[in-house]
Motif scaffolding. Structure first.
Motif, PDB file in Angstrom:
ATOM      1  N   ALA A 280       0.829  -1.212   0.000  1.00 22.67           N
ATOM      2  CA  ALA A 280       0.000   0.000   0.000  1.00 22.67           C
ATOM      3  C   ALA A 280       0.860   1.258   0.000  1.00 22.67           C
ATOM      4  O   ALA A 280       0.537   2.243  -0.674  1.00 22.67           O
ATOM      5  CB  ALA A 280      -0.934  -0.008   1.205  1.00 22.67           C
ATOM      6  N   THR A 281       1.954   1.225   0.739  1.00 27.86           N
ATOM      7  CA  THR A 281       2.849   2.385   0.772  1.00 27.86           C
ATOM      8  C   THR A 281       3.488   2.613  -0.595  1.00 27.86           C
ATOM      9  O   THR A 281       3.544   3.746  -1.087  1.00 27.86           O
ATOM     10  CB  THR A 281       3.948   2.163   1.831  1.00 27.86           C
ATOM     11  OG1 THR A 281       3.334   1.932   3.094  1.00 27.86           O
ATOM     12  CG2 THR A 281       4.868   3.356   1.922  1.00 27.86           C
ATOM     13  N   THR A 282       3.952   1.553  -1.217  1.00 28.14           N
ATOM     14  CA  THR A 282       4.578   1.667  -2.542  1.00 28.14           C
ATOM     15  C   THR A 282       3.558   2.127  -3.577  1.00 28.14           C
ATOM     16  O   THR A 282       3.837   3.032  -4.367  1.00 28.14           O
ATOM     17  CB  THR A 282       5.173   0.315  -2.956  1.00 28.14           C
ATOM     18  OG1 THR A 282       6.101  -0.098  -1.964  1.00 28.14           O
ATOM     19  CG2 THR A 282       5.867   0.420  -4.298  1.00 28.14           C
ATOM     20  N   LEU A 283       2.405   1.525  -3.575  1.00 27.02           N
ATOM     21  CA  LEU A 283       1.366   1.890  -4.535  1.00 27.02           C
ATOM     22  C   LEU A 283       0.884   3.306  -4.291  1.00 27.02           C
ATOM     23  O   LEU A 283       0.615   4.054  -5.240  1.00 27.02           O
ATOM     24  CB  LEU A 283       0.200   0.905  -4.438  1.00 27.02           C
ATOM     25  CG  LEU A 283      -0.930   1.085  -5.448  1.00 27.02           C
ATOM     26  CD1 LEU A 283      -0.399   0.915  -6.866  1.00 27.02           C
ATOM     27  CD2 LEU A 283      -2.040   0.099  -5.167  1.00 27.02           C
ATOM     28  N   GLY A 284       0.775   3.687  -3.017  1.00 33.25           N
ATOM     29  CA  GLY A 284       0.334   5.047  -2.686  1.00 33.25           C
ATOM     30  C   GLY A 284       1.291   6.093  -3.215  1.00 33.25           C
ATOM     31  O   GLY A 284       0.878   7.131  -3.731  1.00 33.25           O
ATOM     32  N   GLY A 285       2.585   5.836  -3.090  1.00 34.00           N
ATOM     33  CA  GLY A 285       3.573   6.782  -3.610  1.00 34.00           C
ATOM     34  C   GLY A 285       3.508   6.889  -5.120  1.00 34.00           C
ATOM     35  O   GLY A 285       3.597   7.984  -5.690  1.00 34.00           O
ATOM     36  N   SER A 286       3.299   5.771  -5.794  1.00 34.33           N
ATOM     37  CA  SER A 286       3.195   5.774  -7.252  1.00 34.33           C
ATOM     38  C   SER A 286       1.942   6.517  -7.708  1.00 34.33           C
ATOM     39  O   SER A 286       1.987   7.293  -8.664  1.00 34.33           O
ATOM     40  CB  SER A 286       3.155   4.344  -7.785  1.00 34.33           C
ATOM     41  OG  SER A 286       4.330   3.667  -7.456  1.00 34.33           O
ATOM     42  N   LEU A 287       0.844   6.270  -7.022  1.00 39.22           N
ATOM     43  CA  LEU A 287      -0.406   6.955  -7.385  1.00 39.22           C
ATOM     44  C   LEU A 287      -0.325   8.450  -7.122  1.00 39.22           C
ATOM     45  O   LEU A 287      -0.855   9.247  -7.893  1.00 39.22           O
ATOM     46  CB  LEU A 287      -1.583   6.354  -6.621  1.00 39.22           C
ATOM     47  CG  LEU A 287      -2.059   4.997  -7.099  1.00 39.22           C
ATOM     48  CD1 LEU A 287      -3.174   4.489  -6.199  1.00 39.22           C
ATOM     49  CD2 LEU A 287      -2.544   5.070  -8.525  1.00 39.22           C
TER      50      LEU A 287
ATOM     51  N   ARG B 279       1.301  14.443 -11.740  1.00 39.97           N
ATOM     52  CA  ARG B 279       1.580  14.693 -13.164  1.00 39.97           C
ATOM     53  C   ARG B 279       0.294  15.031 -13.925  1.00 39.97           C
ATOM     54  O   ARG B 279       0.291  15.917 -14.788  1.00 39.97           O
ATOM     55  CB  ARG B 279       2.263  13.474 -13.784  1.00 39.97           C
ATOM     56  CG  ARG B 279       3.698  13.304 -13.368  1.00 39.97           C
ATOM     57  CD  ARG B 279       4.417  12.275 -14.229  1.00 39.97           C
ATOM     58  NE  ARG B 279       3.731  11.003 -14.293  1.00 39.97           N
ATOM     59  CZ  ARG B 279       3.976   9.947 -13.517  1.00 39.97           C
ATOM     60  NH1 ARG B 279       4.932  10.033 -12.611  1.00 39.97           N
ATOM     61  NH2 ARG B 279       3.310   8.819 -13.667  1.00 39.97           N
ATOM     62  N   ILE B 280      -0.770  14.320 -13.627  1.00 40.58           N
ATOM     63  CA  ILE B 280      -2.046  14.583 -14.324  1.00 40.58           C
ATOM     64  C   ILE B 280      -2.551  15.989 -13.995  1.00 40.58           C
ATOM     65  O   ILE B 280      -2.976  16.720 -14.887  1.00 40.58           O
ATOM     66  CB  ILE B 280      -3.096  13.515 -13.938  1.00 40.58           C
ATOM     67  CG1 ILE B 280      -2.718  12.174 -14.542  1.00 40.58           C
ATOM     68  CG2 ILE B 280      -4.482  13.946 -14.395  1.00 40.58           C
ATOM     69  CD1 ILE B 280      -3.594  11.024 -14.083  1.00 40.58           C
ATOM     70  N   SER B 281      -2.499  16.371 -12.706  1.00 43.02           N
ATOM     71  CA  SER B 281      -2.982  17.701 -12.338  1.00 43.02           C
ATOM     72  C   SER B 281      -2.096  18.786 -12.942  1.00 43.02           C
ATOM     73  O   SER B 281      -2.570  19.877 -13.261  1.00 43.02           O
ATOM     74  CB  SER B 281      -3.052  17.854 -10.822  1.00 43.02           C
ATOM     75  OG  SER B 281      -1.763  17.839 -10.248  1.00 43.02           O
ATOM     76  N   GLY B 282      -0.813  18.515 -13.086  1.00 43.10           N
ATOM     77  CA  GLY B 282       0.092  19.487 -13.709  1.00 43.10           C
ATOM     78  C   GLY B 282      -0.233  19.713 -15.179  1.00 43.10           C
ATOM     79  O   GLY B 282      -0.142  20.819 -15.699  1.00 43.10           O
TER      80      GLY B 282
END
Length: 52
Positions: A34-41, A47-50
């Motif tokens: 969950a920590t790894t996936l959370g950081g990736s998300l 990037r999407i919001s940028g």
């Protein structure tokens, strides 16, 4: 049979400890994933919001 002999042959406590250890290892795996996936998300949404 004495109470000490029955206590020595009883393995229910050992089984409970083994199940506890398995549950702990699964929990650690879920937390790491969950920590790894959370950081990736988080990076993906940044990037999407940028780009918007």
């Amino acid at each position: 049979m004495t109470i000490f002999a029955r206590f020595a042959k009883d393995e229910s406590g050992a089984t409970a400890i083994e199940y506890g250890l398995i549950a702990a290892l699964i929990s650690v795996g879920i937390i790491v994933a969950a920590t790894t996936l959370g950081g990736s998300l988080s990076g993906l949404f940044t990037r999407i919001s940028g780009r918007l």
